[in-house]
Design a protein around this motif. Structure first.
Motif, PDB file in Angstrom:
ATOM      1  N   GLU A   8       0.849  -1.181   0.000  1.00  0.00           N
ATOM      2  CA  GLU A   8       0.000   0.000   0.000  1.00  0.00           C
ATOM      3  C   GLU A   8       0.884   1.229   0.000  1.00  0.00           C
ATOM      4  O   GLU A   8       1.913   1.260   0.657  1.00  0.00           O
ATOM      5  CB  GLU A   8      -0.896   0.036   1.239  1.00  0.00           C
ATOM      6  CG  GLU A   8      -1.880  -1.097   1.298  1.00  0.00           C
ATOM      7  CD  GLU A   8      -2.698  -1.083   2.569  1.00  0.00           C
ATOM      8  OE1 GLU A   8      -2.498  -0.228   3.429  1.00  0.00           O
ATOM      9  OE2 GLU A   8      -3.555  -1.963   2.688  1.00  0.00           O
ATOM     10  N   ASN A  23      -3.403   5.019   4.649  1.00  0.00           N
ATOM     11  CA  ASN A  23      -3.230   3.781   3.888  1.00  0.00           C
ATOM     12  C   ASN A  23      -4.575   3.397   3.282  1.00  0.00           C
ATOM     13  O   ASN A  23      -5.521   4.178   3.310  1.00  0.00           O
ATOM     14  CB  ASN A  23      -2.619   2.675   4.749  1.00  0.00           C
ATOM     15  CG  ASN A  23      -3.515   2.199   5.864  1.00  0.00           C
ATOM     16  OD1 ASN A  23      -4.696   2.505   5.910  1.00  0.00           O
ATOM     17  ND2 ASN A  23      -2.961   1.446   6.777  1.00  0.00           N
ATOM     18  N   PHE A  24      -4.683   2.201   2.754  1.00  0.00           N
ATOM     19  CA  PHE A  24      -5.898   1.776   2.065  1.00  0.00           C
ATOM     20  C   PHE A  24      -7.136   1.821   2.960  1.00  0.00           C
ATOM     21  O   PHE A  24      -8.210   2.209   2.521  1.00  0.00           O
ATOM     22  CB  PHE A  24      -5.714   0.351   1.528  1.00  0.00           C
ATOM     23  CG  PHE A  24      -6.959  -0.204   0.895  1.00  0.00           C
ATOM     24  CD1 PHE A  24      -7.325   0.182  -0.386  1.00  0.00           C
ATOM     25  CD2 PHE A  24      -7.772  -1.088   1.580  1.00  0.00           C
ATOM     26  CE1 PHE A  24      -8.478  -0.312  -0.981  1.00  0.00           C
ATOM     27  CE2 PHE A  24      -8.932  -1.590   1.002  1.00  0.00           C
ATOM     28  CZ  PHE A  24      -9.280  -1.204  -0.277  1.00  0.00           C
ATOM     29  N   SER A  25      -6.994   1.452   4.225  1.00  0.00           N
ATOM     30  CA  SER A  25      -8.155   1.289   5.090  1.00  0.00           C
ATOM     31  C   SER A  25      -8.435   2.444   6.034  1.00  0.00           C
ATOM     32  O   SER A  25      -9.544   2.564   6.549  1.00  0.00           O
ATOM     33  CB  SER A  25      -7.998   0.014   5.922  1.00  0.00           C
ATOM     34  OG  SER A  25      -6.866   0.130   6.770  1.00  0.00           O
ATOM     35  N   SER A  26      -7.445   3.300   6.257  1.00  0.00           N
ATOM     36  CA  SER A  26      -7.632   4.308   7.297  1.00  0.00           C
ATOM     37  C   SER A  26      -6.651   5.467   7.163  1.00  0.00           C
ATOM     38  O   SER A  26      -5.704   5.416   6.390  1.00  0.00           O
ATOM     39  CB  SER A  26      -7.457   3.660   8.669  1.00  0.00           C
ATOM     40  OG  SER A  26      -6.177   3.066   8.756  1.00  0.00           O
ATOM     41  N   ILE A  43     -14.619   1.057   3.629  1.00  0.00           N
ATOM     42  CA  ILE A  43     -14.184  -0.201   3.022  1.00  0.00           C
ATOM     43  C   ILE A  43     -15.151  -1.280   3.485  1.00  0.00           C
ATOM     44  O   ILE A  43     -15.777  -1.150   4.541  1.00  0.00           O
ATOM     45  CB  ILE A  43     -12.732  -0.579   3.407  1.00  0.00           C
ATOM     46  CG1 ILE A  43     -12.577  -0.691   4.925  1.00  0.00           C
ATOM     47  CG2 ILE A  43     -11.742   0.410   2.819  1.00  0.00           C
ATOM     48  CD1 ILE A  43     -11.245  -1.243   5.370  1.00  0.00           C
ATOM     49  N   LEU A  46     -12.310  -5.229   6.819  1.00  0.00           N
ATOM     50  CA  LEU A  46     -11.010  -4.933   7.414  1.00  0.00           C
ATOM     51  C   LEU A  46     -10.265  -6.254   7.539  1.00  0.00           C
ATOM     52  O   LEU A  46     -10.698  -7.155   8.254  1.00  0.00           O
ATOM     53  CB  LEU A  46     -11.187  -4.278   8.785  1.00  0.00           C
ATOM     54  CG  LEU A  46      -9.907  -3.831   9.474  1.00  0.00           C
ATOM     55  CD1 LEU A  46      -9.243  -2.699   8.684  1.00  0.00           C
ATOM     56  CD2 LEU A  46     -10.201  -3.379  10.889  1.00  0.00           C
ATOM     57  N   THR A  47      -9.149  -6.373   6.813  1.00  0.00           N
ATOM     58  CA  THR A  47      -8.393  -7.635   6.796  1.00  0.00           C
ATOM     59  C   THR A  47      -7.246  -7.589   7.797  1.00  0.00           C
ATOM     60  O   THR A  47      -6.881  -6.525   8.311  1.00  0.00           O
ATOM     61  CB  THR A  47      -7.814  -7.899   5.396  1.00  0.00           C
ATOM     62  OG1 THR A  47      -6.823  -6.901   5.116  1.00  0.00           O
ATOM     63  CG2 THR A  47      -8.898  -7.903   4.330  1.00  0.00           C
ATOM     64  N   GLU A  49      -4.178  -7.955   7.087  1.00  0.00           N
ATOM     65  CA  GLU A  49      -3.132  -7.124   6.476  1.00  0.00           C
ATOM     66  C   GLU A  49      -3.352  -5.649   6.805  1.00  0.00           C
ATOM     67  O   GLU A  49      -2.410  -4.937   7.143  1.00  0.00           O
ATOM     68  CB  GLU A  49      -3.128  -7.338   4.963  1.00  0.00           C
ATOM     69  CG  GLU A  49      -2.021  -6.601   4.244  1.00  0.00           C
ATOM     70  CD  GLU A  49      -2.012  -6.923   2.762  1.00  0.00           C
ATOM     71  OE1 GLU A  49      -2.042  -5.955   1.976  1.00  0.00           O
ATOM     72  OE2 GLU A  49      -1.991  -8.105   2.393  1.00  0.00           O
ATOM     73  N   HIS A  50      -4.609  -5.193   6.725  1.00  0.00           N
ATOM     74  CA  HIS A  50      -4.925  -3.804   7.075  1.00  0.00           C
ATOM     75  C   HIS A  50      -4.601  -3.527   8.544  1.00  0.00           C
ATOM     76  O   HIS A  50      -4.001  -2.506   8.871  1.00  0.00           O
ATOM     77  CB  HIS A  50      -6.404  -3.492   6.842  1.00  0.00           C
ATOM     78  CG  HIS A  50      -6.850  -3.602   5.433  1.00  0.00           C
ATOM     79  ND1 HIS A  50      -8.116  -4.019   5.101  1.00  0.00           N
ATOM     80  CD2 HIS A  50      -6.224  -3.362   4.258  1.00  0.00           C
ATOM     81  CE1 HIS A  50      -8.243  -4.028   3.794  1.00  0.00           C
ATOM     82  NE2 HIS A  50      -7.105  -3.627   3.251  1.00  0.00           N
ATOM     83  N   SER A  53      -0.930  -3.292   9.188  1.00  0.00           N
ATOM     84  CA  SER A  53      -0.424  -2.032   8.648  1.00  0.00           C
ATOM     85  C   SER A  53      -0.717  -0.882   9.612  1.00  0.00           C
ATOM     86  O   SER A  53       0.150  -0.046   9.886  1.00  0.00           O
ATOM     87  CB  SER A  53      -1.068  -1.751   7.284  1.00  0.00           C
ATOM     88  OG  SER A  53      -0.719  -0.479   6.817  1.00  0.00           O
ATOM     89  N   ILE A  54      -1.921  -0.847  10.162  1.00  0.00           N
ATOM     90  CA  ILE A  54      -2.299   0.206  11.111  1.00  0.00           C
ATOM     91  C   ILE A  54      -1.389   0.176  12.333  1.00  0.00           C
ATOM     92  O   ILE A  54      -0.862   1.207  12.757  1.00  0.00           O
ATOM     93  CB  ILE A  54      -3.786   0.064  11.529  1.00  0.00           C
ATOM     94  CG1 ILE A  54      -4.685   0.408  10.334  1.00  0.00           C
ATOM     95  CG2 ILE A  54      -4.111   0.952  12.729  1.00  0.00           C
ATOM     96  CD1 ILE A  54      -6.135  -0.008  10.519  1.00  0.00           C
TER      97      ILE A  54
END
Length: 134
Positions: A8, A23-26, A43, A46-47, A49-50, A53-54
């Motif tokens: 991402e 990032n992609f989710s937040s 989204i 929420l995976t 991976e997300h 990343s957070i």
């Protein structure tokens, strides 16, 4: 600053003594008062991976320091079972002192109450209807 994390693109900025990474989710912000605020984007799911990343972003803000986290969930998001287990784990307490979750819809309230009851986060976690209450 431009980082690549979990495939991402993340853009960081520094505005008024705060630091924001998206990032992609937040969008994750280290506010000038030291509180970390997570604003989830619209989204569907929420995976794991997300979630990883957070927490990597949160750790990068102040390695080794625990912070209060304000989580803003204004949209319906379906966190996977893996995400709920990961988020509740004791290891997340290494960066999170306590968490306040802002909710404004019934479906997310049900999901978060399920998370609090079943996954039992290892740090104080409570829901609120607005930021002033939190």
């Amino acid at each position: 600053m431009l980082l690549n994390l979990f495939s991402e693109t993340i853009v960081a900025s520094n505005i008024f003594n705060s630091k924001t990474v998206s990032n992609f989710s937040s969008e994750i912000t280290l506010r000038s008062d030291g509180i970390i605020k997570i604003d989830f984007k619209e989204i569907e799911e929420l995976t794991l991976e997300h979630a990883k990343s957070i927490f990597n972003i949160i750790e990068s803000f102040s390695p080794g320091k625990r912070r209060l986290i304000l989580i803003n969930v204004l949209h319906f998001i379906n966190p996977t079972a893996q995400v709920r287990e990961f988020w509740a784990a004791k290891e997340r307490s290494e960066v999170s002192l306590a968490e306040a979750i802002l909710l404004n819809n019934v479906p997310m309230n049900l999901i978060v109450n399920f998370y609090l009851t079943v996954n039992k986060p290892s740090r104080p976690t409570k829901t609120f209807k607005n930021e002033q209450e939190a």
